[in-house]
Design a protein around this motif. Sequence first.
Motif, mmCIF file in Angstrom:
data_model
loop_
_atom_site.group_PDB
_atom_site.id
_atom_site.type_symbol
_atom_site.label_atom_id
_atom_site.label_comp_id
_atom_site.label_asym_id
_atom_site.label_seq_id
_atom_site.Cartn_x
_atom_site.Cartn_y
_atom_site.Cartn_z
ATOM 1 N N TYR A 54 -11.256 -2.440 -50.844
ATOM 2 C CA TYR A 54 -12.887 -2.510 -50.263
ATOM 3 C C TYR A 54 -13.759 -2.041 -50.681
ATOM 4 O O TYR A 54 -13.402 -1.659 -52.338
ATOM 5 C CB TYR A 54 -13.011 -2.194 -48.289
ATOM 6 C CG TYR A 54 -12.151 -0.167 -48.532
ATOM 7 C CD1 TYR A 54 -13.518 0.851 -48.643
ATOM 8 C CD2 TYR A 54 -10.583 0.143 -49.192
ATOM 9 C CE1 TYR A 54 -13.128 1.348 -49.287
ATOM 10 C CE2 TYR A 54 -10.661 1.054 -49.127
ATOM 11 C CZ TYR A 54 -11.669 2.395 -49.117
ATOM 12 O OH TYR A 54 -10.716 3.581 -49.529
ATOM 13 N N TYR A 55 -15.109 -2.335 -50.606
ATOM 14 C CA TYR A 55 -16.101 -1.534 -51.535
ATOM 15 C C TYR A 55 -17.153 -0.645 -51.017
ATOM 16 O O TYR A 55 -17.277 -0.546 -49.974
ATOM 17 C CB TYR A 55 -17.434 -2.698 -51.890
ATOM 18 C CG TYR A 55 -18.152 -2.668 -52.557
ATOM 19 C CD1 TYR A 55 -17.661 -2.525 -54.118
ATOM 20 C CD2 TYR A 55 -19.489 -2.803 -52.347
ATOM 21 C CE1 TYR A 55 -18.816 -2.542 -55.288
ATOM 22 C CE2 TYR A 55 -20.227 -2.009 -53.473
ATOM 23 C CZ TYR A 55 -19.818 -1.617 -54.806
ATOM 24 O OH TYR A 55 -20.785 -1.464 -55.735
ATOM 25 N N VAL A 56 -17.167 -0.430 -52.347
ATOM 26 C CA VAL A 56 -17.938 1.926 -51.747
ATOM 27 C C VAL A 56 -18.495 1.785 -52.494
ATOM 28 O O VAL A 56 -18.568 1.905 -53.675
ATOM 29 C CB VAL A 56 -17.339 3.124 -51.491
ATOM 30 C CG1 VAL A 56 -18.524 3.964 -51.205
ATOM 31 C CG2 VAL A 56 -15.970 2.687 -50.360
ATOM 32 N N MET B 106 -1.447 12.678 -45.516
ATOM 33 C CA MET B 106 -2.225 11.884 -46.770
ATOM 34 C C MET B 106 -3.796 11.212 -46.301
ATOM 35 O O MET B 106 -3.997 11.085 -45.583
ATOM 36 C CB MET B 106 -1.869 10.474 -47.997
ATOM 37 C CG MET B 106 -0.497 10.570 -48.422
ATOM 38 S SD MET B 106 0.248 9.634 -48.938
ATOM 39 C CE MET B 106 -0.191 10.076 -51.227
ATOM 40 N N THR B 107 -5.032 12.413 -47.430
ATOM 41 C CA THR B 107 -6.247 12.013 -47.274
ATOM 42 C C THR B 107 -6.811 11.146 -47.911
ATOM 43 O O THR B 107 -6.438 10.984 -49.751
ATOM 44 C CB THR B 107 -6.930 12.463 -46.706
ATOM 45 O OG1 THR B 107 -6.552 14.354 -47.600
ATOM 46 C CG2 THR B 107 -6.526 13.909 -45.765
ATOM 47 N N GLY B 108 -7.992 11.079 -48.561
ATOM 48 C CA GLY B 108 -8.856 9.928 -49.191
ATOM 49 C C GLY B 108 -8.762 9.100 -49.312
ATOM 50 O O GLY B 108 -8.560 7.887 -48.499
ATOM 51 N N LEU B 109 -9.781 7.969 -50.504
ATOM 52 C CA LEU B 109 -10.055 6.987 -49.813
ATOM 53 C C LEU B 109 -9.292 5.856 -49.979
ATOM 54 O O LEU B 109 -8.849 4.810 -49.859
ATOM 55 C CB LEU B 109 -11.498 6.624 -51.450
ATOM 56 C CG LEU B 109 -12.357 6.682 -51.035
ATOM 57 C CD1 LEU B 109 -13.428 6.831 -53.003
ATOM 58 C CD2 LEU B 109 -13.373 6.438 -50.520
ATOM 59 N N CYS B 110 -7.821 6.463 -51.228
ATOM 60 C CA CYS B 110 -6.949 5.640 -50.916
ATOM 61 C C CYS B 110 -6.199 5.482 -49.695
ATOM 62 O O CYS B 110 -5.124 4.546 -50.000
ATOM 63 C CB CYS B 110 -5.707 6.108 -51.934
ATOM 64 S SG CYS B 110 -6.413 6.033 -53.565
ATOM 65 N N GLY B 111 -6.295 6.449 -48.418
ATOM 66 C CA GLY B 111 -5.718 6.084 -47.415
ATOM 67 C C GLY B 111 -3.357 6.793 -47.916
ATOM 68 O O GLY B 111 -3.679 7.020 -48.517
ATOM 69 N N LYS B 112 -3.040 6.335 -46.873
ATOM 70 C CA LYS B 112 -1.635 6.591 -46.875
ATOM 71 C C LYS B 112 -0.956 5.300 -47.484
ATOM 72 O O LYS B 112 -1.489 4.704 -46.997
ATOM 73 C CB LYS B 112 -1.125 7.100 -45.479
ATOM 74 C CG LYS B 112 -1.727 8.118 -44.974
ATOM 75 C CD LYS B 112 -1.486 8.393 -43.279
ATOM 76 C CE LYS B 112 -2.682 9.576 -42.808
ATOM 77 N NZ LYS B 112 -1.930 9.410 -41.733
ATOM 78 N N GLN C 158 -14.071 1.792 -42.892
ATOM 79 C CA GLN C 158 -14.854 2.609 -42.522
ATOM 80 C C GLN C 158 -14.552 3.935 -42.278
ATOM 81 O O GLN C 158 -14.948 5.303 -42.638
ATOM 82 C CB GLN C 158 -15.451 2.565 -41.530
ATOM 83 C CG GLN C 158 -16.638 3.037 -41.107
ATOM 84 C CD GLN C 158 -17.929 2.689 -42.892
ATOM 85 O OE1 GLN C 158 -18.421 1.410 -43.192
ATOM 86 N NE2 GLN C 158 -18.670 3.278 -43.561
ATOM 87 N N GLN C 159 -13.411 4.246 -41.575
ATOM 88 C CA GLN C 159 -12.890 5.403 -41.600
ATOM 89 C C GLN C 159 -12.551 6.510 -42.423
ATOM 90 O O GLN C 159 -12.253 7.945 -42.957
ATOM 91 C CB GLN C 159 -11.969 5.579 -40.452
ATOM 92 C CG GLN C 159 -11.219 6.884 -40.348
ATOM 93 C CD GLN C 159 -10.025 6.787 -39.149
ATOM 94 O OE1 GLN C 159 -9.484 5.761 -38.760
ATOM 95 N NE2 GLN C 159 -9.246 8.006 -38.661
ATOM 96 N N LEU C 160 -11.679 6.326 -43.676
ATOM 97 C CA LEU C 160 -11.576 6.674 -44.775
ATOM 98 C C LEU C 160 -13.028 6.379 -45.877
ATOM 99 O O LEU C 160 -12.737 7.875 -46.184
ATOM 100 C CB LEU C 160 -10.837 5.281 -45.807
ATOM 101 C CG LEU C 160 -9.420 5.104 -45.703
ATOM 102 C CD1 LEU C 160 -8.521 3.886 -46.421
ATOM 103 C CD2 LEU C 160 -8.482 6.524 -45.169
ATOM 104 N N ILE C 161 -13.642 5.556 -45.459
ATOM 105 C CA ILE C 161 -15.133 6.039 -46.875
ATOM 106 C C ILE C 161 -15.852 7.411 -45.736
ATOM 107 O O ILE C 161 -15.863 8.967 -46.541
ATOM 108 C CB ILE C 161 -15.903 5.203 -46.401
ATOM 109 C CG1 ILE C 161 -15.239 3.798 -47.513
ATOM 110 C CG2 ILE C 161 -17.067 5.625 -46.854
ATOM 111 C CD1 ILE C 161 -16.169 2.930 -46.598
#
Length: 302
Positions: A35-37, A146-152, A160-163
């Motif tokens: 995805y793109y941020v 695990m948290t962050g843009l990389c997910g689990k 959107q939740q990750l961002i």
Amino acid sequence: MTPQQRMLSVCFLLVSVTCRTYGSGVVQPFKGLGYYVRSNCPFTLTRFTHNRVEYDITIRRGDSGLLVQVEITMNKVRTVLQNGSILVEKKSVSLPYDHTYQHIFQYGIYTRLRSSLLPLSVTWHSVPGGIDSLWVELQQELSTDMTGLCGKHNVTSNKQQLITESKLTQETCQTRDPVFVTNQVCREFFSYTMECLQVKTPFYIQLCEENIYSFENSKYVRCAFFKEIALHCGNKSYVWQKWRAITKCAEPTCPGDLVYKEEGNAFIPSCSNPNPSFSSQAITSTCVCPKGEYYELNIFNT
């Protein structure tokens, strides 16, 4: 490589998971589609605790779209990548750098930080003005949260939740909705990837156009994206031999008399070490000596 070493290498490859970020804000999480941020805010790329040791990697992009600051914290040791320098505990270091908890070294055209506490590495490609690609590789599946843009590594997360959950508060920064318009280079490039990407092709075209929008003149933003897709498709794919001509992305320039190779040994043979450690995992984009020659000094740091 002995049969035992080869078997160990294969086992590592089977369980390794990778998260990548490249171009002006593309994120390929551990699991699921990329995805793109578009943001100049700081974000947690990945964060977790394993065997009571905390791992935290944060990133921030500048107005150029490139990564301008990366912070890697492992067991309270903080490493900062900024302005072309590597700072460990606020002190500039040269390569190779060995520490009790981590090792930093040249890996082909990239730089790699490898943890000595966990089979984890962070690899990045520095260009004028920042970093155009960076990836985190885990060679061990973790049961931890695990948290962050990389997910689990084992769950496909909502982008959107990750961002939202990964953004670190900073009042002066901005996160914008992705914008894309038809881009002919993107369209032509992906016309050569059909056998590789198949039904995902329209998704990647949109990702390409989001990445390149307003950065059309940045060769680093453009070429980092196209290279990642070419690598994903592999050296047997139709696009492999054509992508640089289609996108006008020149090969990187190598120091001295070294020659660029799209896939080669990550470690350059030298007079003192003519047969550096080699495995299938050490194949990457690299600069090599002309055939039959060896290099003695670390030209990447001259």
